[in-house]
Design an enzyme around this catalytic site. Structure first.
Site, PDB file in Angstrom:
ATOM      1  N   ARG A   1      -3.620 -60.826  38.645  1.00 34.58           N
ATOM      2  CA  ARG A   1      -3.524 -59.518  38.508  1.00 34.58           C
ATOM      3  C   ARG A   1      -4.597 -58.898  39.600  1.00 34.58           C
ATOM      4  NH1 ARG A   1      -8.702 -59.527  38.325  1.00 34.58           N
ATOM      5  NH2 ARG A   1      -8.402 -57.123  37.678  1.00 34.58           N
ATOM      6  N   GLY A   2      -4.878 -57.464  39.506  1.00 35.24           N
ATOM      7  CA  GLY A   2      -5.673 -56.932  40.598  1.00 35.24           C
ATOM      8  C   GLY A   2      -4.691 -56.339  41.666  1.00 35.24           C
ATOM      9  N   ALA A   3      -4.814 -55.386  42.265  1.00 37.11           N
ATOM     10  CA  ALA A   3      -3.920 -54.962  43.145  1.00 37.11           C
ATOM     11  C   ALA A   3      -3.703 -55.598  44.551  1.00 37.11           C
ATOM     12  CB  ALA A   3      -4.167 -53.340  43.401  1.00 37.11           C
TER      13      ALA A   3
ATOM     14  N   ARG B   1       5.447 -55.523  38.346  1.00 34.57           N
ATOM     15  CA  ARG B   1       4.354 -54.337  37.480  1.00 34.57           C
ATOM     16  C   ARG B   1       4.335 -52.875  38.529  1.00 34.57           C
ATOM     17  NH1 ARG B   1      -1.530 -56.090  36.239  1.00 34.57           N
ATOM     18  NH2 ARG B   1      -1.362 -54.384  34.957  1.00 34.57           N
TER      19      ARG B   1
ATOM     20  N   GLN C   1     -10.869 -57.474  31.297  1.00 31.33           N
ATOM     21  CA  GLN C   1     -11.250 -58.163  32.787  1.00 31.33           C
ATOM     22  C   GLN C   1     -12.729 -57.884  32.905  1.00 31.33           C
ATOM     23  OE1 GLN C   1      -8.699 -55.760  31.738  1.00 31.33           O
ATOM     24  NE2 GLN C   1      -7.040 -55.982  33.189  1.00 31.33           N
TER      25      GLN C   1
ATOM     26  N   ASP D   1      -6.038 -48.980  42.126  1.00 29.43           N
ATOM     27  CA  ASP D   1      -4.444 -49.639  42.211  1.00 29.43           C
ATOM     28  C   ASP D   1      -3.590 -48.734  43.106  1.00 29.43           C
ATOM     29  OD1 ASP D   1      -5.832 -50.666  39.462  1.00 29.43           O
ATOM     30  OD2 ASP D   1      -4.301 -51.822  39.973  1.00 29.43           O
TER      31      ASP D   1
ATOM     32  N   ASN E   1      -6.923 -46.073  38.381  1.00 30.56           N
ATOM     33  CA  ASN E   1      -7.503 -47.584  38.359  1.00 30.56           C
ATOM     34  C   ASN E   1      -7.394 -47.823  36.921  1.00 30.56           C
ATOM     35  OD1 ASN E   1      -8.968 -49.788  39.321  1.00 30.56           O
ATOM     36  ND2 ASN E   1     -10.770 -49.025  38.090  1.00 30.56           N
ATOM     37  N   LYS E   2      -8.035 -49.080  36.551  1.00 31.18           N
ATOM     38  CA  LYS E   2      -7.820 -49.513  35.063  1.00 31.18           C
ATOM     39  C   LYS E   2      -8.269 -48.218  34.140  1.00 31.18           C
ATOM     40  CE  LYS E   2      -6.702 -52.279  33.939  1.00 31.18           C
ATOM     41  NZ  LYS E   2      -5.269 -52.750  33.584  1.00 31.18           N
TER      42      LYS E   2
END
Ligand code: MRU
Length: 360
Positions: free
Chosen positions: A62-64, A105, A212, A253, A263-264
């Site tokens: 995960r993570g862009a 995603r 995270q 992201d 973003n998150k």
């Protein structure tokens, strides 16, 4: 730890990374399983695009930027798997692989950016045999991977200039080595500041509901002995008000053409808090995270994840059966709340459409 994939010594020095989130080995893709960190350090091996798409969907990776790199390797894997087929079957298998990975995603634009790069490479291979095309696609995926590490190091260098000695840096989610090919974006700035001899410390928001911050950012910082303090998300306002935070750095992201940044979930709230307390709020992201085709944040698709992540974690459940939930995984911070955007091209203060366009 069951396996150590750290310190890839065969890499050139500018590509060397401490945590190797993705590694191409013996024609397969090894991914650190980020669902089980920090309790267990294990890797998962993917040999097909379907396996990579599943790893992205289930948050193994995960993570862009890491998602983008994984998707590129997914296409490379599929090309190798299918290269003994006739040209029509090869082309249609790759088409299916592109579709599968694109559906894994929705929010991180790096996924679509990387697939587009791989599609361009495939188009350049039109007159080649499938075997040669597969080799070219493997090389293209490696190039995306190496470029991400180089971008993160450049971003780290540029961003470190904004970090005063002794800075207490709040961050949200994990925008570190685990979220990229290596070094990290927001945590890359922290690493680079530390490498420049600055004494820095990190305040990691735990980042409900997927944790995270607690699981991954805290793990990365502990591994490298960068001082880190874990807090729950609802402590940020108090820490800022009482003068215990100097600046905020987060990753992204997807950044729209006008600088609005997804973003998150929770990032937008932090940006509002930082503005209220007159603290710098920095976004660190490579150009591959900028989506110039989306004019502003209203056009960014926000992933809605399963309610089980809100009612509990893992095997533990704390909410009653039958309760309704919402679980948007990202939010959008308006550009006006961003002090500066840190990219591999340097620092863009008060990002807006003109400034972002000039980066390209
Ligand atoms: O849902 P995740 O864990 O993929 O979300 C990750 C983030 O929001 C990161 O901050 C972002 O991708 C930047 S990573 C360099």
């Amino acid at each position: 730890m069951t396996k150590n994939v750290g310190n890839a010594n065969n890499q050139a020095s500018d590509e060397r990374v401490v945590v190797q989130t993705l590694a191409w080995s013996d024609g397969g893709l090894e991914l650190i399983d980020q669902r089980v960190l920090p309790q267990r350090f294990t890797t998962i091996r993917c040999n097909s695009a379907a396996a990579v798409a599943e790893a992205i969907r289930t948050m193994v990776v995960r993570g862009a930027p890491a998602i983008g790199c994984a998707a590129a390797f997914g296409i490379a894997l599929e090309a190798r798997r299918q290269c003994t087929q006739n040209p029509i079957a090869f082309a249609s298998a790759l088409e299916a692989a592109f579709a599968l990975l694109a559906a894994s995603r929705p929010t991180a634009v790096n996924l679509f950016w990387a697939l587009e790069r791989m599609r361009d490479e495939l188009a350049r291979c039109k007159s080649m045999s499938a075997t040669d095309a597969a080799s070219r696609l493997v090389a293209a995926a490696h190039a995306i991977y190496r470029a991400d590490i180089a971008a993160n190091k450049a971003m780290g260098h540029a961003g470190a200039a904004l970090v005063p000695d002794g800075a207490r840096i709040m961050t949200h989610c994990n925008a570190g080595a685990l979220a990229t090919a290596g070094h990290g974006t927001a945590l890359g700035v922290v690493r680079s500041a530390r490498d420049q001899g600055k004494s820095v410390s990190v305040i990691a928001n735990e980042t409900r509901p997927f944790l995270q911050g607690a699981r991954l950012t805290a793990w990365e910082m502990v591994q490298e002995r960068i001082p880190v303090t874990l807090v729950t998300d609802n402590m940020a306002a108090h820490l800022m008000k009482t003068g215990q935070v100097d600046l905020v750095i987060v990753g992204a992201d997807r950044i729209a053409a006008n600088g609005d940044t997804a973003n998150k979930i929770g990032t937008y709230g932090l940006a509002v808090l930082a503005a209220h307390h007159r603290l710098p709020f920095y976004v660190a992201a490579p150009l591959s995270t900028i989506d110039r085709g989306t004019p502003d944040g209203n056009g960014i698709p926000i992933e809605e994840r399963h309610g089980d992540e809100v009612t509990g974690y893992g095997a533990t459940r704390w909410a009653p059966q039958g309760v309704a939930t919402r679980n948007p995984a990202f939010d959008v911070t308006p550009a006006a709340l961003i002090t500066a955007l840190i990219t591999e091209k340097g620092v863009l203060e008060r990002p807006d459409e003109a400034g972002i366009s000039a980066l390209f």
